[in-house]
Design a protein around this motif. Structure first.
Motif, PDB file in Angstrom:
ATOM      1  N   ASP A   4      30.704  24.931  52.365  1.00 46.33           N
ATOM      2  CA  ASP A   4      30.088  26.261  52.423  1.00 46.33           C
ATOM      3  C   ASP A   4      30.055  26.725  53.881  1.00 46.33           C
ATOM      4  O   ASP A   4      29.276  26.225  54.688  1.00 46.33           O
ATOM      5  N   ILE A   5      30.906  27.692  54.189  1.00 41.57           N
ATOM      6  CA  ILE A   5      31.024  28.150  55.592  1.00 41.57           C
ATOM      7  C   ILE A   5      29.723  28.783  56.095  1.00 41.57           C
ATOM      8  O   ILE A   5      29.436  28.778  57.292  1.00 41.57           O
ATOM      9  N   GLN A   6      28.914  29.293  55.174  1.00 40.00           N
ATOM     10  CA  GLN A   6      27.644  29.915  55.600  1.00 40.00           C
ATOM     11  C   GLN A   6      26.672  28.870  56.144  1.00 40.00           C
ATOM     12  O   GLN A   6      25.692  29.201  56.791  1.00 40.00           O
ATOM     13  N   LYS A   7      26.950  27.595  55.817  1.00 39.42           N
ATOM     14  CA  LYS A   7      26.037  26.538  56.275  1.00 39.42           C
ATOM     15  C   LYS A   7      26.608  25.762  57.462  1.00 39.42           C
ATOM     16  O   LYS A   7      26.274  24.605  57.669  1.00 39.42           O
ATOM     17  N   VAL A   8      27.506  26.429  58.207  1.00 39.68           N
ATOM     18  CA  VAL A   8      28.088  25.783  59.397  1.00 39.68           C
ATOM     19  C   VAL A   8      27.512  26.453  60.640  1.00 39.68           C
ATOM     20  O   VAL A   8      27.343  27.675  60.678  1.00 39.68           O
TER      21      VAL A   8
END
Length: 696
Positions: A4-8
């Motif tokens: 999940d790129i939003q959690k990077v």
């Protein structure tokens, strides 16, 4: 587990020397379970901090190379880069900020905003990196987070607001009050692992309410919903307030300030929560590339894994298994076995091993998706190269690389040292764009150039340790420049008659000082006095003269050359003839244009206990320094000055002995300025002696 790129979060930690960056990274690694024991930065326990993996870093207790690591916190993937604080290693900070999405600006609660904090802040501005501030060392005598916040506003122009208030300061610092949840947090256990949440102590309740109201007011600028609730006197929810603060932070129009003491393990977990809630995920940041097929038109890269891959090599390291290249992937997925193209060289590269770094340890991975940082092995490339899918021809803009200001000659002791030295230099110049090396044709000495004395000292030390190259160093040399002070005309004819066709070219015009820039060539020739096809040859001839001034052989800068007349011969004129004519014209004009020498002036900031203030000012005045300002920050005096680099050699020893070892200084390049007449004579003598030596 789905990616999940939003959690990077790609974050860096940057600050002034000794503000506690590496100590903070060490605590972050401990609390995110990447390491199981905490070690001291200065290496007193014989281990040293995880992120300072170089032996030299542990000995000196400073960070030299930025180190990358990866950790997880509450379901978020955090790529963390610990950067150096010394100005000499400024390129390490530049290249890290280039690939980061957010940063933590660490400030010392006693020192506040120091000289290097200002430099780091300017670098963040250059790359538009949103940041949160962490006021560290709240347990030290003289700690005052409020003063630091007002300095953030005044000196750096940040719209800074406290997100917490400390529970006790100096020796009594035991925890913090969170102004969002309105709870007090205490960190129990040997390493501060157990977080205890309690009601706010009665004596701090008033202050906390007042500070929360200020925070809500500041955040309301970034949220219409919040403004409406305030106007209707409704209840402000924590979620609503956090959303507004995040908006302000992402726009770089608000800087949330957290506090604690990394060394005493206080406040670090709450800072990690702030990183995940306030700092941007890769899609929140707009990254542009230049379309090389379309006149370098900027195109926005999408942080999506389905698109063709685009990645930037931002740091190189020579490891035991060949060159290790750190990459940040901006678009698509970089997979093991896939083929990418190095846009600068046009070479196709098959991706072999992919790894994820943890300081100097690594773990093998199969792919690096958009938004993540990884590393590849055995690829020959330079720092700042773009790797892209063969279907794309785009380049990510390069970094700003400052020019070196100091050089040093190095002489290997024997043949073995010569071989090892060239291996070391080859590696260091590849890894560090601010470190250059060349062989002086006349003296045949190897010269290294860099950003300061410490910079070169560290590389010489690394040569000895890592490559067993025993070298002797010469006297440091300053990068002087030559320039002109007035307008002067030239009218030069180059004539040479030998058997067959001769050489003929006449060039006329004038030289004048140039305010901005190094060299400008203006062609005002009319009526074909010099045929158009010979104009580039004239420019080439003039430009060649800029490398070495006629009088003292320093590079020439700040000259505008205007040509307005000339003559040619139907048979004897050639490009070579006009290049020679331009060189002769330059020498003729230069001699009449009042040539002078410029020297690099450094911005020097000394921090000293107030009782030594007079002494320190004396040492600066003796070194032709100009004091720009001084201020008192608690028990310390901060003196800002501009001092010629030539006078700064060995200053650290003088400063230490004059202040019982209690003062420290930083210096960075400020500008070039004309040298006084007396110094000019000394430089002349030095150059004459060098010429005599070569003559032998």
């Amino acid at each position: 587990m789905k990616y999940d790129i939003q959690k990077v979060r790609n974050i860096g930690i940057s600050a002034h020397i000794d503000s506690g960056k590496t100590t903070l990274s060490e605590r972050i690694l401990y609390f995110t379970k990447r390491i199981h024991a905490i070690h001291d930065v200065k290496g007193k326990d014989g281990v040293g901090a995880t992120m300072d993996s170089m032996e030299l870093e542990r000995e000196r207790g400073i960070t030299i190379a930025s180190a990358a690591t990866f950790c997880e916190w509450k379901g978020h993937d955090i790529n963390l880069i610990d950067t150096p604080g010394h100005v000499d290693f400024t390129i390490e900070v530049e290249r890290s900020l280039r690939v980061l999405d957010g940063a933590i600006l660490v400030l010392c609660s006693v020192g506040g905003v120091q000289s290097q904090s200002i430099t780091v802040d300017q670098q963040m501005k250059r790359y538009n990196v949103p940041c949160i501030a962490f006021v560290n060392k709240c347990d030290r005598t003289g700690a005052s987070p409020d003063r630091v916040i007002s300095q953030l506003r005044e000196k750096l122009g940040h719209n800074a607001w406290a997100m917490q208030i400390p529970v006790g300061l100096e020796n009594d610092h035991i925890g913090v009050v969170d102004l969002i949840t309105m709870k007090a947090f205490y960190f129990d256990g040997d390493s501060g692992d157990d977080i205890r949440e309690e009601e706010i102590p009665a004596d701090l309740l008033e202050k906390a309410k007042e500070k929360r109201d200020e925070l809500i007011d500041a955040a309301s600028l970034f949220s219409d919903e919040l403004t409406e609730v305030i106007l209707e006197e409704g209840e402000v929810t924590n979620k609503m307030l956090m959303e507004a603060i995040r908006q302000g932070t992402l726009l770089r129009q608000m800087t949330p300030v957290f506090m604690g003491s990394a060394y005493k393990n206080k406040g670090v977990q709450l800072l990690l929560d702030a990183v995940t809630t306030l700092l941007p995920a890769p899609p929140d940041v707009s990254n542009e590339a230049l379309d090389l097929d379309n006149a370098e038109e900027p195109i926005v890269l999408a942080s999506e894994t389905e698109k063709p891959v685009v990645a930037l090599a931002f740091k190189l390291e020579d490891g035991a298994y060949g060159q290790l290249t750190y990459l940040r992937v901006y678009q698509g997925i970089l997979e093991k076995g896939s083929t990418v193209i190095n846009v600068r060289t046009g070479k196709k590269i098959k991706v072999g091993r992919l790894v994820r770094m943890h300081a100097d340890q690594m773990e093998e991975i199969d792919k690096v998706p958009a938004g993540m940082i990884g590393a590849i092995f055995g690829v020959d490339c330079a720092s700042g190269d773009t790797f892209a899918d063969p279907s794309l021809n785009v380049s990510l803009t390069s970094m700003f690389v400052p020019k070196p200001v100091i050089s040093l000659s190095i002489i290997p002791k024997d043949n073995k040292a010569q071989i090892n030295m060239s291996k070391a230099l080859n590696r260091f110049t590849k890894e560090d764009p601010t470190f250059n090396t060349f062989v002086d044709e006349e003296t045949n000495e190897t010269i290294i150039e860099g950003m300061g004395e410490l910079h070169l000292e560290v590389y010489v030390e690394r040569m000895k340790r890592e490559y067993k190259a025993e070298v002797e160093t010469g006297k440091p040399r300053v990068a002087y420049r030559e320039t002109i002070l007035q307008k002067a005309e030239f009218n030069y004819t180059h004539r040479k008659q030998t058997g067959g066709a001769g050489q003929y070219g006449r060039v006329a015009g004038y030289l004048e000082p140039l305010e901005e820039g190094e060299f400008e060539f203006v062609n005002n020739v009319t009526g074909g006095a010099i045929p158009t096809n010979f104009i580039p040859a004239c420019e080439k001839g003039f430009k060649a003269c800029m490398d070495k001034g006629p009088s003292l052989e320093f590079p020439v800068t700040g000259v505008r050359v205007v040509i307005n007349d000339g003559a040619s011969h139907a048979v004897d004129s050639s490009e070579m003839a006009f290049q020679a004519a331009a060189r002769g014209a330059f020498l003729e004009g230069y001699a009449k244009a009042k040539p002078t020498v410029l020297e690099p002036i450094m911005k020097v900031v000394v921090e000293t206990p107030s009782e030594f203030q007079g002494n320190v000012m004396g040492t600066i005045n003796q070194r032709r320094g100009m004091i720009v300002g001084s201020s008192d920050e608690g028990p310390m005096s901060i003196i800002e000055a501009q001092v010629p680099l030539a006078e700064m050699f060995g200053y650290s020893t003088v400063l230490r002995s004059g202040t019982q070892g209690k003062a420290q200084f930083t210096m960075e390049f400020a500008t070039y300025r004309q040298v006084p007449v007396s110094v000019m004579d000394d430089i002349r003598k030095e150059v004459e002696e060098l010429k005599k030596k070569r003559g032998k």
